[in-house]
Scaffold this motif. Structure first.
Motif, PDB file in Angstrom:
ATOM      1  N   ASP A   1       0.814  -1.227   0.000  1.00  0.00           N
ATOM      2  CA  ASP A   1       0.000   0.000   0.000  1.00  0.00           C
ATOM      3  C   ASP A   1       0.844   1.272   0.000  1.00  0.00           C
ATOM      4  OD1 ASP A   1       0.857  -0.341   2.599  1.00  0.00           O
ATOM      5  OD2 ASP A   1      -0.981   0.413   3.506  1.00  0.00           O
TER       6      ASP A   1
ATOM      7  N   SER B   1      -5.300   0.477  -4.525  1.00  0.00           N
ATOM      8  CA  SER B   1      -6.681   0.971  -4.489  1.00  0.00           C
ATOM      9  C   SER B   1      -6.971   1.747  -5.760  1.00  0.00           C
ATOM     10  CB  SER B   1      -6.918   1.872  -3.265  1.00  0.00           C
ATOM     11  OG  SER B   1      -6.305   3.134  -3.460  1.00  0.00           O
TER      12      SER B   1
ATOM     13  N   SER C   1      -5.917  -4.935   3.945  1.00  0.00           N
ATOM     14  CA  SER C   1      -5.841  -3.493   3.726  1.00  0.00           C
ATOM     15  C   SER C   1      -4.434  -3.061   3.330  1.00  0.00           C
ATOM     16  CB  SER C   1      -6.290  -2.742   4.983  1.00  0.00           C
ATOM     17  OG  SER C   1      -5.312  -2.872   5.995  1.00  0.00           O
TER      18      SER C   1
ATOM     19  N   GLY D   1      -3.720  -5.527  -0.291  1.00  0.00           N
ATOM     20  CA  GLY D   1      -4.706  -5.263  -1.338  1.00  0.00           C
ATOM     21  C   GLY D   1      -5.690  -6.383  -1.589  1.00  0.00           C
TER      22      GLY D   1
ATOM     23  N   LEU E   1      -8.040  -4.388  -9.186  1.00  0.00           N
ATOM     24  CA  LEU E   1      -8.624  -3.526  -8.142  1.00  0.00           C
ATOM     25  C   LEU E   1     -10.138  -3.554  -8.217  1.00  0.00           C
ATOM     26  CD1 LEU E   1      -6.054  -0.591  -8.366  1.00  0.00           C
ATOM     27  CD2 LEU E   1      -6.328  -2.242  -6.483  1.00  0.00           C
TER      28      LEU E   1
ATOM     29  N   LYS F   1     -12.622  -5.181  -5.441  1.00  0.00           N
ATOM     30  CA  LYS F   1     -13.660  -4.341  -4.829  1.00  0.00           C
ATOM     31  C   LYS F   1     -15.044  -4.983  -4.944  1.00  0.00           C
ATOM     32  CE  LYS F   1     -14.937   0.524  -4.514  1.00  0.00           C
ATOM     33  NZ  LYS F   1     -14.620   1.883  -4.975  1.00  0.00           N
TER      34      LYS F   1
END
Lengths: 406, 406
Positions: B141, B166, B239, B242, B393, B397
């Motif tokens: 991240d 993200s 988190s 990913g 991503l 999600k």
């Protein structure tokens, strides 16, 4: 699963149901009898080093059938019917009559089975009280309506796959099956009649790969079967064969449910395409679907792109992922060079292992005939057979239609 | 593709770009030089019979790098950094300094590269105008924020994968990259640094399997790398890394785009699960995704269930389906018994064929250094690298979270 590691190759599978597993290898002089066709290969790989590949072979003499039934055939539009007949005969079925409306197909059938009576009509067979089972490989969209008539005449039914081509048909079939308590079986032959697939089921049940997480089926097929004539018109018409996910994919939905032991399941997503058969605009030559059930996940790819160089109709693969290992089946061919089909590879905590399944027993016919006599579900679980059909019908209906850059 | 069939094995691939294909085999005394490790196997299989498997090997001496650049390393939290460094060095890069905030990781790095200066801060490196490239395997991240600072300091960037964790980071990275015209490269090593994957790209480009329809990647990984210490805390925290589709899956999204040559693509569906690592509730040990692009379809399964018995970290497979044939890669292991990795199988109209890719050149490092000097995109297409990140991503999600019956 606790590992039990010794120097004996026979011990390497660890302690999980060893008795069950080794029982499957009974009759070999050792657990690692090596088929002659693999000797040169095996000679090059010591069992002691990583990457070596112990071989096992599991010959099991098929037990004789315990039961006798009388059955007839209605509808012979797909040559799969010959496989269905053979399975029922192996199980103790006596084929007494057949009916098909096509004179050419009927003549071919009679040549093959001269002792079997050609009935004058479907009704002649349905009204014969001595017939317990109807076998059919009629055109796919006629299978459910025929099966409903069969059940309403008090008989059991064994349909070629796809056994049902619309969700409306499925609802009717389920209703009539529940009313009549007859058997509506669907011949998902890529599991029921494939020795490596049977062996995989035994291994999974014995806990050889821990808890199953997911299955992946890759199921290419060949448009032109060498030696066979051209495909009939209905083959190209999605409204008649149900679409590629419904037709070919029903085998794989069955395998997903069976190996993950899922009793509820749904379609996460699905896709279809006509990539290279634009002369048949109602045909689908590619499809895939992502599934999930209460026992695991599944992915299926089906297509009509087997290249001629493979030498057989399709390089069907099954990958079963478990928490403690995985199984790969090379069902009909091994492009790494082993001859024939029924190749099973098992990788667990200890090593990769090859099992040649050429001699594994195919129990379906025997179980199915016994189910007809005893009103049991040992050969095929009725709810699972319907759920497999439901999955592919939903997948087909909601499929995203793909078009690629030409 | 028209078939040209002769008795010469060298002719069997047919007429498609034969020059291109055979150029890839240059340097072999014949197109079918057989590696010694396969001799016993090959001896058992005549080339004339179906199922036989001609072997090819394609040694190519790597050309020397044409360019020199100076580069530094910031962030060494994943050992992938050593592979990234090696690639850039092979391509002509001179590593001049590094910075990491962790004393233990820094000490290990210094032991490995005693001649490389340990910088006192990130800024010391970013403000050194002689440094053209920053290589990083910082915690996932932190990769995009670092890459943005790198580009804003006028330098190019090579991130470990996942390069972006993200969609918000992705938007910022795209904006800064467009403003600065710097290179934001992501090391999708399972294609760029795998010889069999490079060879597959050559074959696909040469038309060996016709038009590509679909790719399937099966990408199991091993939680505990033998010989390595325990995984750091961030490894278990979605988190920070990913999620499994973003992390592991970015390799496979890259391969899907590359082999289907898709310039636009989207996620059809995706699933994730934590099947067997409940002591790490923020971890995902299973994921899959179905993709579609303007050049073809794709499916990816990733998981952390490689069993110890495999002998390496993962039985990574790639299946590329084309209208005229298919390719299978067994990237890191062949459970059928061949040693090592980089196994490529090609089935076309004529036969199955095995290509041992152990000697195939890895051009990425050379191309990438050249791209830095010449402001080109030969090693990695910038838009494709971002699109691969975007796919995973989005997949991450929108993933359906699966739970199975315990």
């Amino acid at each position: 699963m606790k590992a039990v590691s010794t120097d004996s190759p026979g011990e390497r599978l660890g302690s999980y149901n060893r008795r069950t597993f080794l029982a499957g290898l009974a009759g070999t002089s050792a657990a690692f009898a090596i088929p002659e066709s693999c000797l040169a290969f095996a000679a090059n790989h010591s069992q002691a080093e990583p990457g070596s590949l112990p071989e096992t072979k599991a010959p099991e003499p098929p037990p004789p059938p315990h039961h006798k039934i009388r059955f007839s055939v209605i509808g012979i539009n797909h040559y799969h019917v010959y496989g269905q007949i053979a399975a029922v005969q192996r199980g103790g079925g006596e084929m007494v009559s057949f009916y098909a409306k096509e004179p050419d197909l009927s003549a071919e059938f009679q040549k093959r089975f001269p002792q079997v009576k050609r009935a004058a009509s479907e009704d002649e067979i349905l009204n014969d009280p001595s017939i317990q089972l109807i076998v059919s490989a009629i055109i796919p969209d006629e299978r459910a309506p025929l099966g409903i008539r069969v059940m309403q005449h008090g008989k059991d039914y064994l349909s070629d796959k796809p056994g049902i081509t619309s969700l409306e048909q499925l609802a009717q079939v389920r209703r009539v099956q529940a009313q009549t308590r007859r058997i509506y079986a669907i011949m998902y032959s890529e599991r029921l009649e494939v020795r490596a697939a049977v062996k995989a089921g035994e291994l999974v049940k014995a806990g050889a790969i821990g808890r199953v997480i997911q299955t992946i089926n890759i199921a290419p097929h060949q448009i032109q079967n060498p030696g066979a004539g051209p495909r009939p018109a209905w083959f190209w018409d999605t409204s008649r064969y149900g679409g590629i996910l419904c037709d070919v994919g029903s085998h794989q939905a069955d395998q997903f449910l069976y190996y993950t032991n899922s009793t509820t399941a749904d379609v996460t997503a699905s896709q279809v395409a006509n990539v290279a058969h634009h002369d048949h605009p109602n045909f689908q030559d590619f499809g895939d679907m992502m599934l999930h059930g209460n026992g695991g996940a599944g992915y299926v790819r089906v297509d009509w792109f087997t290249p001629d160089g493979l030498g057989t109709w399709g390089d069907g693969r099954l990958f079963i992922l478990g928490t403690e290992g995985y199984i790969e089946l090379r069902k009909y061919a091994d492009i790494a060079g082993r001859k024939g089909g029924d190749h099973l590879f098992l990788v667990d905590r200890h090593q990769p292992r090859y099992i040649n399944c050429a001699d594994v027993d195919l129990p379906f016919g025997r179980q199915f005939v016994s189910d007809i006599v005893n009103r049991t579900q040992t050969g095929q679980d009725q709810a699972q057979a319907f759920l497999a059909a439901e999955l592919v019908l939903k997948a087909q209906k909601q499929a995203k239609v793909l078009t690629f850059r030409p």
